[in-house]
Design a protein around this motif. Structure first.
Motif, PDB file in Angstrom:
ATOM      1  N   LYS A 107       1.048  -1.194  -0.227  1.00 38.43           N
ATOM      2  CA  LYS A 107      -0.234  -0.127  -0.102  1.00 38.43           C
ATOM      3  C   LYS A 107       0.978   1.241   0.022  1.00 38.43           C
ATOM      4  CE  LYS A 107      -3.793  -2.523   0.383  1.00 38.43           C
ATOM      5  NZ  LYS A 107      -4.343  -2.852  -0.622  1.00 38.43           N
ATOM      6  N   SER A 138      -2.507   6.938   2.699  1.00 35.64           N
ATOM      7  CA  SER A 138      -3.754   6.110   3.054  1.00 35.64           C
ATOM      8  C   SER A 138      -3.341   5.583   4.445  1.00 35.64           C
ATOM      9  CB  SER A 138      -3.668   4.942   2.081  1.00 35.64           C
ATOM     10  OG  SER A 138      -2.740   4.258   1.877  1.00 35.64           O
ATOM     11  N   TRP A 167      -6.779   2.346   7.657  1.00 38.35           N
ATOM     12  CA  TRP A 167      -6.047   2.637   6.240  1.00 38.35           C
ATOM     13  C   TRP A 167      -7.131   2.527   5.226  1.00 38.35           C
ATOM     14  CZ3 TRP A 167      -6.024  -1.554   2.400  1.00 38.35           C
ATOM     15  CH2 TRP A 167      -6.148  -2.703   3.143  1.00 38.35           C
ATOM     16  N   LEU A 168      -7.104   3.484   4.333  1.00 39.46           N
ATOM     17  CA  LEU A 168      -8.061   3.439   3.230  1.00 39.46           C
ATOM     18  C   LEU A 168      -7.533   2.613   1.993  1.00 39.46           C
ATOM     19  CD1 LEU A 168     -10.658   5.205   1.733  1.00 39.46           C
ATOM     20  CD2 LEU A 168      -8.612   6.875   0.856  1.00 39.46           C
ATOM     21  N   ASN A 169      -8.448   2.073   1.398  1.00 43.55           N
ATOM     22  CA  ASN A 169      -8.318   1.060   0.465  1.00 43.55           C
ATOM     23  C   ASN A 169      -8.943   1.460  -0.884  1.00 43.55           C
ATOM     24  OD1 ASN A 169      -7.352  -1.193  -0.850  1.00 43.55           O
ATOM     25  ND2 ASN A 169      -9.198  -2.457  -0.428  1.00 43.55           N
ATOM     26  N   VAL A 170      -8.194   1.498  -1.878  1.00 44.56           N
ATOM     27  CA  VAL A 170      -8.709   2.021  -3.425  1.00 44.56           C
ATOM     28  C   VAL A 170      -8.876   0.690  -4.138  1.00 44.56           C
ATOM     29  CG1 VAL A 170      -7.806   4.268  -3.044  1.00 44.56           C
ATOM     30  CG2 VAL A 170      -6.246   2.499  -4.106  1.00 44.56           C
ATOM     31  N   SER A 198     -13.614   7.890   6.220  1.00 46.43           N
ATOM     32  CA  SER A 198     -13.089   8.343   4.994  1.00 46.43           C
ATOM     33  C   SER A 198     -12.554   9.810   4.836  1.00 46.43           C
ATOM     34  CB  SER A 198     -14.094   8.265   4.083  1.00 46.43           C
ATOM     35  OG  SER A 198     -15.206   8.972   4.065  1.00 46.43           O
ATOM     36  N   PHE A 200      -8.900  11.133   5.577  1.00 47.72           N
ATOM     37  CA  PHE A 200      -7.995  10.662   4.019  1.00 47.72           C
ATOM     38  C   PHE A 200      -8.422  11.721   3.144  1.00 47.72           C
ATOM     39  CE2 PHE A 200      -8.767   6.939   6.179  1.00 47.72           C
ATOM     40  CZ  PHE A 200      -7.570   6.234   6.720  1.00 47.72           C
ATOM     41  N   LEU A 254      -9.723  10.353  -2.626  1.00 45.26           N
ATOM     42  CA  LEU A 254      -9.208   9.466  -3.758  1.00 45.26           C
ATOM     43  C   LEU A 254     -10.403   9.168  -4.744  1.00 45.26           C
ATOM     44  CD1 LEU A 254      -6.391   7.665  -1.711  1.00 45.26           C
ATOM     45  CD2 LEU A 254      -6.148   9.813  -3.468  1.00 45.26           C
ATOM     46  N   ALA A 259     -11.506   5.316  -4.081  1.00 46.10           N
ATOM     47  CA  ALA A 259     -11.848   4.829  -2.486  1.00 46.10           C
ATOM     48  C   ALA A 259     -12.900   3.715  -2.559  1.00 46.10           C
ATOM     49  CB  ALA A 259     -11.921   6.048  -1.702  1.00 46.10           C
ATOM     50  N   ASN A 289      -4.834   6.581  -9.568  1.00 49.89           N
ATOM     51  CA  ASN A 289      -5.782   7.786  -9.367  1.00 49.89           C
ATOM     52  C   ASN A 289      -6.079   8.330 -10.615  1.00 49.89           C
ATOM     53  OD1 ASN A 289      -5.819   7.863  -6.429  1.00 49.89           O
ATOM     54  ND2 ASN A 289      -3.917   9.200  -6.415  1.00 49.89           N
TER      55      ASN A 289
END
Length: 186
Positions: A38, A42, A53-56, A107, A110, A113, A116, A148
């Motif tokens: 990762k 994030s 943590w932000l997962n995309v 969310s 962060f 994104l 997301a 992105n």
């Protein structure tokens, strides 16, 4: 050389916040173990025993499938610059998706994104450090913006379609908990 700790100290928090890459490990009771790198901005330390943590959107969604089956997770950091150190956070994770009551709260921590997909909150029950003396020194040159850009080009409807096709089940055929169709207003 390895030390086991009950919580993330301020020193370790600063180390985490300085890292450009980390790794997430999960496994269901059966099937493959998943280790995923990762990056981006994030991960957040929320307290001495909690990180998020932000997962995309990506090529798979193994973490989601595993957490639904068995919520254990390990997050690992290793110093690629400066003094050697490996840090592992062990604990129990939960997944928050757009449309869930807690999505807005988590969310918002962060940067927005375009891809997301989930936020994972890890309640840490063990912190372990080890030497990291065999990890190579590497120079950070910058973040990649490819993912992105890809997600922005897809747009919400295209991301929803992609997720239905590529992210609804794990490589072992386990459901990932992805909604049948995303709430495109989130």
């Amino acid at each position: 050389m390895a030390k086991q700790l009950a919580a993330i100290s301020e020193h370790l928090r600063a180390f985490i916040e300085a890292q450009h890459v980390y790794f997430v490990g999960t496994a269901a009771p059966d099937g493959r173990v998943n280790v995923s790198p990762k990056g981006m901005d994030s991960l957040r330390v929320l307290g001495p025993n909690r990180v998020a943590w932000l997962n995309v959107t990506g090529s798979g969604n193994e973490t989601a499938a595993h957490v639904l089956q068995l919520p254990r997770m390990t997050v690992m950091f290793c110093a690629l610059e400066g003094p050697p150190l490996i840090l592992r956070l062990y604990g129990t994770a939960r997944m928050i998706q757009p449309g869930d009551a807690a999505w807005a709260e988590y969310s918002a921590r962060f940067p927005p994104l375009p891809g997301a997909r989930q936020v994972y909150v890890l309640d840490v029950d063990l912190v372990q450090t080890s030497c990291g003396m065999a990890v190579p020194l590497m120079d950070y040159r910058g973040d990649r913006d490819d993912l992105n850009g890809w997600a922005a080009t897809k747009g919400p409807a295209g991301l929803d379609e992609y997720r239905q096709l590529k992210n609804a089940t794990s490589i072992d055929g386990l459901p990932t908990g992805l909604p049948a169709h995303a709430d495109l207003t989130s």
